[in-house]
Every structure is written in structure tokens, then in C-alpha cells.
Design an enzyme around this catalytic site. Structure first.
Site, short mmCIF file in Angstrom:
data_model
loop_
_atom_site.label_atom_id
_atom_site.label_comp_id
_atom_site.label_asym_id
_atom_site.label_seq_id
_atom_site.Cartn_x
_atom_site.Cartn_y
_atom_site.Cartn_z
N PHE A 129 0.43 -1.07 -0.10
CA PHE A 129 -0.22 -0.05 0.02
C PHE A 129 1.01 0.83 -0.26
CE2 PHE A 129 -2.88 -3.27 2.21
CZ PHE A 129 -4.23 -2.64 1.10
N ASP A 130 0.60 2.39 -0.88
CA ASP A 130 0.72 3.72 -0.85
C ASP A 130 0.32 4.55 0.80
OD1 ASP A 130 1.90 6.29 -1.09
OD2 ASP A 130 0.34 6.85 -1.41
N LYS A 131 1.55 4.18 1.84
CA LYS A 131 1.20 5.13 2.77
C LYS A 131 0.78 5.38 3.97
CE LYS A 131 4.46 5.86 6.46
NZ LYS A 131 4.17 7.33 7.07
N THR A 134 -3.37 7.22 2.51
CA THR A 134 -4.35 6.56 2.50
C THR A 134 -4.63 5.14 3.07
OG1 THR A 134 -2.27 5.69 -0.54
CG2 THR A 134 -4.12 4.02 0.68
#
Length: 272
Positions: A129-131, A134
Site C-alpha cells: 500500500f501507499d502509506k 491511504t
């Protein structure tokens, strides 16, 4: 509300070009793309179906070849084989399941390109995931600022220099750093010269005739700062930025971002 006049409306695009129409088209295209399982079932049914039909016909013709066999009994057996071994359920079930999955995903706002990608989701072992923004709020805050020689270094001067450089950066963390310095009554200086973005490392510039560097661990390694970072500094669990001059490591700051309240629940649901 216009009750007495009239409205002159000019359309600039066709209904087929609307966002909803494009989304519907994407869903249709996704449903038309077959997964590897669908392709296998189609190839299998291509040969399986004729074999079953021929087997049923052979069983029907068997009493005509051997008179001792009961005609009605073998016709019944042929029909049982034909109905039981019919590939309809096998051929239809896969595309129907795929179409239902794509339609349900579209209803929840998730657009999947096709059955092939939907099938691949079931084989995932890990998801990246794009932290920032997000899983997290996307709002950074400065956790701590540490100086190597806090007794001899003018901390306010260095914070002012850091704010001056960060005010010219477009990095999301820059806003938090500048805000932190302003809370301490330190405004960024307008006199920044030779400002430069060091790709993949950080930024640098001249403030008050001093070349100041701010960056990540790559910059720290390149300038030889890493060996001067005290082992006692607990800077884990946050994004760390290092600062100093080309000749001297001065200190580091840690910036953190809060997790979204629903992030943990969302990740748990993905594991189910």
C-alpha cells in the site's frame, strides 16, 4: 429558481462520453476479458461436449446392434449420462461467477480490469500500500528534533535555517517542519540562495552564508554523517530527516503521520 424566464443550455459532450458511460464501458470490457480458468474451461468443453454426446448416441444405438439389450433401458441410460455429464454447469459457472464478482466490485466503487485480474486477487500472498494518505491521515507532525552537540550548537539558528529551506520544498513533510518552527517563534528566512533538490536524497541551499543539507539516510551516508548518529537516539517508527553541513553532522528530526481510524479494520478484512 427560474420561474418566469428561460434557460439557454449548450451541451458540450454526448451522453456516451459522460463519466458514468465511460465507467459502464470499462465494466463491460472487463467482463469480456476471460481469465485463464475461463479459457481452460472453454477449451475443455470444446472436446468434452462432443465426447459426451457421442457416448450418449452410442448407448442409444447399442440395442440396435445387440438385440439382447433392452432398447428402452439403454435409451434411459443414455439420457442419464447426457444429463448427468452435461458440461453446461461447468461452462456457465465460471463466467457467471466472474461477472458477478466484477459487478459487485463495481457497485462498491472498485473497478477491476477483467476476470484475469479478479482471479489473480485470490492468489495474492502480500499487498503493498501507499502509506501516506491511504493508511494514514496524510497530516505530518514533528515528533522530535535532536542535536548532536546541543550544548554548543545554536538550536534556534539551525531550526530557522531548516525552516528556510523546507519552506521552498514541495515535500509533504515540509509543511509540518515549517509549522513546528513557527510554533517556536521562528520564521523562515527569505534569503535562501542556490536552493537545490537532491533527487532521492533531500534538499540543500545557502542560508546566512552557510551551505545547509537536509535529507534522508542516503544523503547521510553520502556525506558520512551516519557514523556520528548516536546509538541512544530512539528514532524508530517515524520518518527521519538528517541535517548539517557538508563538513559536519548537526542533528536529526523525526516526522510521523497518524493512522486512519478505519485502516486496521480494512486490513483485517483483507486477511479474511
Amino acid at each position: 429558481m427560474n420561474l418566469t424566464g428561460y434557460l439557454s443550455v449548450k451541451t458540450v459532450a454526448l451522453a456516451e462520453e459522460s463519466t458514468m458511460a465511460r465507467m459502464a464501458k470499462l465494466v463491460e470490457e472487463a467482463q469480456s476479458q476471460r481469465s485463464s480458468t475461463e479459457e481452460f474451461v472453454q477449451k475443455f468443453a470444446k472436446y468434452y461436449t462432443p465426447v459426451i454426446v457421442l457416448a450418449a448416441i452410442a448407448m442409444t444405438l447399442a440395442p440396435l446392434i445387440d438385440r439382447s439389450l433392452g432398447f428402452r433401458k439403454w435409451v434411459y441410460k443414455a439420457l442419464v449420462v447426457l444429463v448427468t455429464a452435461c458440461p453446461c454447469a461447468l461452462v456457465i459457472s465460471t463466467p457467471v461467477a466472474t461477472a458477478c464478482g466484477l459487478a459487485h466490485a463495481a457497485k462498491t466503487g472498485l473497478l477491476i480490469k477483467g476476470g484475469r485480474y479478479l482471479e489473480a486477487l485470490g492468489k495474492l500472498k502480500a499487498i503493498a500500500f501507499d502509506k501516506t494518505g491511504t493508511l494514514t491521515e496524510g497530516i505530518f507532525r514533528v515528533v522530535d528534533v535532536k542535536f548532536v552537540e546541543s550544548e554548543t550548537i545554536d538550536e534556534e539558528k539551525w531550526l530557522s535555517w531548516i525552516a528556510s529551506l523546507e519552506s521552498r520544498s514541495s515535500h509533504p513533510m515540509s509543511v509540518a517542519i515549517v509549522s513546528y518552527c513557527r510554533q517556536k517563534g521562528l520564521e523562515p528566512s527569505a534569503e535562501v540562495k542556490d536552493f537545490d533538490i537532491l533527487e532521492g536524497e533531500g534538499i540543500c541551499g545557502v542560508v546566512d552564508n552557510h551551505k545547509v543539507y537536509i535529507g534522508n539516510v542516503r544523503l547521510s551516508n553520502r556525506l558520512g554523517w551516519t557514523e556520528y548518529v548516536p546509538d541512544t537516539w530512539d528514532i524508530r517508527g517515524a520518518t527521519v530527516g538528517y541535517f548539517g553541513t557538508e563538513e559536519k553532522f548537526v542533528g536529526a528530526f523525526s516526522v510521523a503521520d497518524s493512522s486512519r481510524p478505519e485502516a486496521a479494520e480494512a486490513l483485517d478484512n483483507l486477511k479474511v
